[in-house]
Write an enzyme that holds these catalytic residues in place. Structure first.
Site, short mmCIF file in Angstrom:
data_model
loop_
_atom_site.label_atom_id
_atom_site.label_comp_id
_atom_site.label_asym_id
_atom_site.label_seq_id
_atom_site.Cartn_x
_atom_site.Cartn_y
_atom_site.Cartn_z
N HIS B 144 0.87 -1.17 0.00
CA HIS B 144 0.00 0.00 0.00
C HIS B 144 0.91 1.22 0.00
CE1 HIS B 144 -2.88 2.91 1.73
NE2 HIS B 144 -3.84 2.08 1.37
N ASP B 221 3.07 -5.03 7.97
CA ASP B 221 1.87 -4.21 7.87
C ASP B 221 0.66 -5.16 7.92
OD1 ASP B 221 -0.30 -2.70 7.17
OD2 ASP B 221 0.49 -2.02 5.25
N GLN B 224 -4.48 -5.56 6.61
CA GLN B 224 -5.47 -6.43 5.98
C GLN B 224 -5.39 -7.86 6.50
OE1 GLN B 224 -7.82 -5.32 4.07
NE2 GLN B 224 -7.04 -3.27 3.61
N LYS B 247 -10.47 -1.15 10.40
CA LYS B 247 -10.60 -2.33 9.53
C LYS B 247 -10.88 -3.59 10.36
CE LYS B 247 -7.38 -0.43 6.12
NZ LYS B 247 -8.16 0.12 5.03
N CYS B 385 -4.81 2.56 -3.74
CA CYS B 385 -3.55 3.04 -3.13
C CYS B 385 -2.42 2.05 -3.36
CB CYS B 385 -3.72 3.32 -1.64
SG CYS B 385 -4.75 4.73 -1.31
#
Lengths: 152, 427
Positions: B144, B221, B224, B247, B385
């Site tokens: 991202h 990261d 997600q 999220k 993104c």
């Protein structure tokens, strides 16, 4: 189809999307700008040949959604042969049309086929799609930046 | 970094896929999310944009309201009743987050505005301290923008170099290229756990073990992955793990930076201000201890407390059950989407979560998005993104369906039916 959606995807728009007019880089041009919408990745290159204050030729290339492609196609069809000032006036009117600021029916009818983009005003997320080619044309006429983005 | 230890255990990427969904009642879960019962353009909402943000269960909404009605106060300073109550609730969430990702200590949990701020925090502090001219940071082609730009900014400032692990046509990392990218100048690997635009689950454990064998720290990261997979930062052994609360069915404006305590301890503060100090004079300021050193100013108290309630909610359902249910949805979606005419999936990794990026030949994603909206279906269109991913696949944009714990097979059927409307318009 829903009425509002029908207003957006009018037959003229779908037709110009399917067979865009004035598509492809011309051999002769003296004005150029590249338009880019960072939100969706759409981009359009506009090539213009201006002689004696008249838009002799205007063509475009790029990739985009049905709204932006048909907008570029109709724009080039209508602007060709017009004086530069007339093209700029059309830019102003088109901008007002898609942002819902233009409700003078006489002015809208003078815009001819461009009036099909009136439905865009109900889709704020799509205003930039319709206006990108116009911003790019204006930028090319002024030879401002070579890469511009559309702001409604 | 001399405090990075190699792990000699066998790498298995900690991916045990659980398939047992017994007791998972999606109808009951849907009742907990008020917004799922609204209509859009006169049609029942089908929300397929969960990778952008997830909806909030009633418990989170009510907790937020209750906090303002019964607790609202600033934290860490007041001697009065409400301030103490707010402080306790806020700090209880830190403990909840610690447990949720199995960190060793609450000192390793830093609240941030989101994953983006967490990465920027690491770049500004750890990065500035450890990365110098000619040093290298390794990221991947599927990051991202939030895990690209902070490193580019740092690289520009320090004259450092950002290197990129390439991806293949399925949207998987080309892992065989990674060893060749690592040099003695590599100071950090910063890698996305699950791709937001491709759905790919990356073999982060393998990456961490490889990096550690060369003494290189790793940032993961988890924006997600946190909502789809069971996360155990101690088993992963990563130095940093970041995610956003919104999220994870929590509020916006709250996120988490996990960092190993010794590393966080060695890092300079990120922002200066109240709460991050132990003592201030004009001559000298002594910084507060962890985790407060990194939380200058009044934090997002209500967001934090809302995140705590979201974690309670997920824990009560069970993240493994959620993962098993979503796997069913993922398989069902893949089966139902494949026969759609002109359908080309973008991101076909072997190991992926319920994110479906696709294009329909000749029809721009934006037009698909607008037409589906009129069927009540919310999808994301654009580059998500991840512009380098779009470039890799030579496309300007994709349409993306991203599913969550409350989506259903019926909604997938509705989507497949609604796609016909797109073909009607562009016949």
């Amino acid at each position: 189809m829903d009425n509002e959606l029908k207003e957006l995807y009018q037959q003229v728009i779908l037709d110009h999307n399917k067979s865009p007019r004035n598509y492809g880089k011309p051999e002769n041009y003296n004005h150029f700008a590249e338009g880019y919408n960072p939100l969706c990745g759409d981009h359009v290159d506009v090539y213009i040949k201006v002689e004696n204050g008249i838009v002799e030729d205007v063509r475009f290339e790029g990739s985009g959604c049905a709204i932006s492609k048909s907008s570029a196609s109709l724009m080039t069809s209508i602007v060709k042969g017009k004086k530069v000032e007339e093209a700029e006036k059309l830019f102003d009117n088109f901008h007002d049309l898609v942002t819902g600021k233009l409700d003078d029916e006489a002015v809208i009818s003078e815009m001819g086929k461009l009036a099909v983009f009136q439905g865009v005003r109900d889709f704020p997320a799509r205003v930039k799609c319709a206006s990108l080619p116009w911003h790019t044309m204006k930028s090319a006429l002024h030879d401002e930046a070579t890469k511009i983005t559309s702001e409604p | 970094m001399n405090n990075i230890k190699a792990n000699n255990n066998k790498t298995d990427n900690l991916r045990t896929v659980i398939t047992d969904t017994s007791g998972y009642d999606v109808k009951r879960i849907r009742k907990d999310f008020p917004i799922l019962h609204t209509t859009v353009h006169g049609k029942p909402l089908v929300y397929f944009d969960n990778a952008a943000t997830t909806h909030k269960p009633l418990a989170v909404i009510e907790k937020t309201r209750k906090y303002y009605e019964e607790t609202n106060s600033n934290i860490h300073r007041g001697v009065h009743f409400l301030s103490q109550k707010a402080t306790n609730e806020y700090e209880e969430v830190r403990e909840k987050v610690r447990g949720f990702i199995n960190a060793k200590s609450h000192k390793e949990i830093i609240f941030t505005r989101g994953a983006t701020e967490a990465i920027n925090l690491v770049a500004s502090t750890f990065g500035r301290m450890n990365i110098g001219e000619g040093d290298e940071i390794i990221i991947s082609h599927m990051e991202h923008h939030s895990n690209i730009v902070p490193w580019q900014m740092l690289a520009e400032e320090k004259n450092a170099i950002v290197k990129v692990i390439p991806i293949n046509d399925h949207g998987e990392l080309e892992m065989d290229k990674l060893p060749g990218l690592i040099t003695d100048r590599t100071k950090l690997v910063s890698i996305v756990h699950v791709s937001n635009s491709l759905g790919t689950v990356n073999p982060v454990k393998e990456i961490i073990d490889l990096a550690h064998s060369k003494g290189i720290p790793v940032l993961v990261d988890g924006s997600q992955s946190i909502q789809h997979l069971k996360i155990d930062v101690r088993a992963l052994d990563c130095e940093f793990f970041v995610f956003s609360g919104h999220k994870l069915y929590g509020p916006t404006g709250i996120g988490v930076l996990y960092g190993k305590e010794d590393i966080l301890d060695s890092m300079p503060p990120y922002q200066g201000g109240g709460d991050m100090i132990a003592a201030v004079s004009f001559e000298r300021t002594i910084y507060n201890e962890l985790p407060f050193k990194f939380e200058a100013g009044t934090p997002n108290i209500v967001g934090t407390i809302g995140l705590g309630t979201a974690i309670d909610y997920i824990t009560s359902v069970g993240i493994e059950k959620i993962a098993a249910y979503e796997k069913q949805l993922c398989d069902y979606g893949a089966e139902k989407f494949a026969p759609i005419p002109k359908f080309r999936p973008i991101g076909t990794a072997k190991d992926k979560v319920s994110v479906f990026s696709f294009i329909l030949a000749g029809i721009h994603p934006h037009d698909i998005g607008t037409i589906l909206d009129f069927e009540g279906i919310a999808i994301r269109t654009g580059h998500h993104c991840t512009q380098p991913v779009m470039k890799r696949f030579n496309i300007p944009a994709t349409a993306r369906v991203s599913l969550a714990m409350y989506n259903t097979k019926e909604e997938i059927d509705h989507f497949v039916h609604a796609i016909n409307k797109v073909f009607e318009v562009f016949s």
